[in-house]
Structures are given as C-alpha cells and as structure tokens.
Write a protein that holds these residues in place. Structure first.
Motif, mmCIF file in Angstrom:
data_model
loop_
_atom_site.group_PDB
_atom_site.id
_atom_site.type_symbol
_atom_site.label_atom_id
_atom_site.label_comp_id
_atom_site.label_asym_id
_atom_site.label_seq_id
_atom_site.Cartn_x
_atom_site.Cartn_y
_atom_site.Cartn_z
ATOM 1 N N PHE A 253 38.989 35.408 30.877
ATOM 2 C CA PHE A 253 38.565 36.160 32.064
ATOM 3 C C PHE A 253 38.093 37.525 31.601
ATOM 4 O O PHE A 253 38.868 38.300 31.049
ATOM 5 N N ARG A 254 36.805 37.762 31.792
ATOM 6 C CA ARG A 254 36.147 38.972 31.295
ATOM 7 C C ARG A 254 36.408 39.085 29.793
ATOM 8 O O ARG A 254 36.084 38.176 29.054
ATOM 9 N N THR B 210 42.369 37.273 28.904
ATOM 10 C CA THR B 210 42.749 35.990 29.483
ATOM 11 C C THR B 210 43.691 36.253 30.652
ATOM 12 O O THR B 210 44.344 37.301 30.708
#
Length: 173
Positions: A129-130, A133
C-alpha cells in the motif's frame, strides 16, 4: 432508541444472511485440499476495489505437495504491471475438515474448514500500500467445480470495512 433498534435489526438481518460452511455439506464433488492441491495448477485472477472496479489482474503458477497431514503450496504470481511475487503456504490438516496455514506475508495463522465442495479460509495478509504494507483480513471461499477446476472468491476487510474483493479461477494442468 428507535435508531438503536433499527441499526441492531439491520446488523442481525445481514449477519443472519451470511453463508455458513455447513451449507455446503451435501455438495459434490467433495473438496479435499490434500487431493486437489497436488501437482501443477494455473490460476487467473483479478482484484477489485470497494466500488467494484478492477484494479489488478494476475496469473499464478502453483505447485502443491502433500505428505501425511502436511502440505505446501508454492505460488508464483505474475501481475499485470510486470511484478512477480512468490508466496509459499505451509498447510497442516488439523482435523477431518480443518486446516491451518502460514506463509511469509500472512500475519499469524490462517484457519479453514471444508464441507462438501467448499473451503472457508480466513487470515490476515500484508499487502503493498503506497510505499509500505498494510494488514487486511481475507475471507476466502473456495468452491470445487469438478476434479480439475476451483473458484475462489475473497472479501478483503480493513477495520471491519470491506475494501475490496479478489476472484480467482484455478485449473489443474
């Protein structure tokens, strides 16, 4: 008070409508992980966000082995953006219809139960995520269609909220 009763009624209605693994007890063919997940399997899947938009697609090559109550699934994912990802599941059959599993990106232990042609498998997975994590809860439902084909539908949740869904079609080679 009325709002509380309304919200409580809605929650009870929604949770009362959820499928239970026992609902599949009579369905065939019977899913035995130590039989289906042996040898080479190819999988095709997609990830959808909470609105239903497809955000990722993938193919995965899976090699499964079993010895007694111990199984291993060696998975290599080929994502549509060119990434490759490997996951190795170590699965233990803990009862006639119960399983536990671990993998490098799984938080804790996954737990699952089979009945008839279905497996209900729940675990937390660390996902990119981005630039970091995050841990999401995966609620997997697998359904054996015939001796060679299986469909997997997964709901992803974070803080109890649905954040996406994964759909996978698997076929033995």
């Amino acid at each position: 008070m009325r709002a509380f009763i309304l919200v409580t009624s809605i929650v009870l209605f929604l949770t009362g409508c959820s499928a239970k693994i026992e609902d599949y007890q009579a369905d065939t063919p019977k899913l035995h992980l130590d039989e289906y997940f042996v040898g080479d399997i190819v999988a095709y899947g997609m990830v959808q966000d909470r609105s239903g938009k497809v955000t990722q697609r993938f193919r995965a090559d899976i090699v499964g082995t079993w010895e007694g109550n111990q199984g291993e699934l060696d998975e290599v994912f080929y994502w549509d953006d060119g990434r490759e990802q490997t996951r190795v599941w170590r699965i233990t059959k803990t009862g006639a219809n119960s399983y536990e599993g671990t993998a490098g990106d799984v938080v804790g232990v996954a737990k699952g139960t089979t009945a008839g042609n279905a497996l209900h498998w729940v675990y937390q997975l660390e996902v990119p995520f981005r630039d970091d994590t995050i841990s999401v809860t995966l609620d997997d439902w697998m359904y054996l269609l015939d001796e060679d084909r299986l469909v997997n539908r997964t709901e992803m949740r974070k803080f109890g909220f649905r954040v996406g869904e994964i759909t996978i079609y698997m076929e033995k080679k």
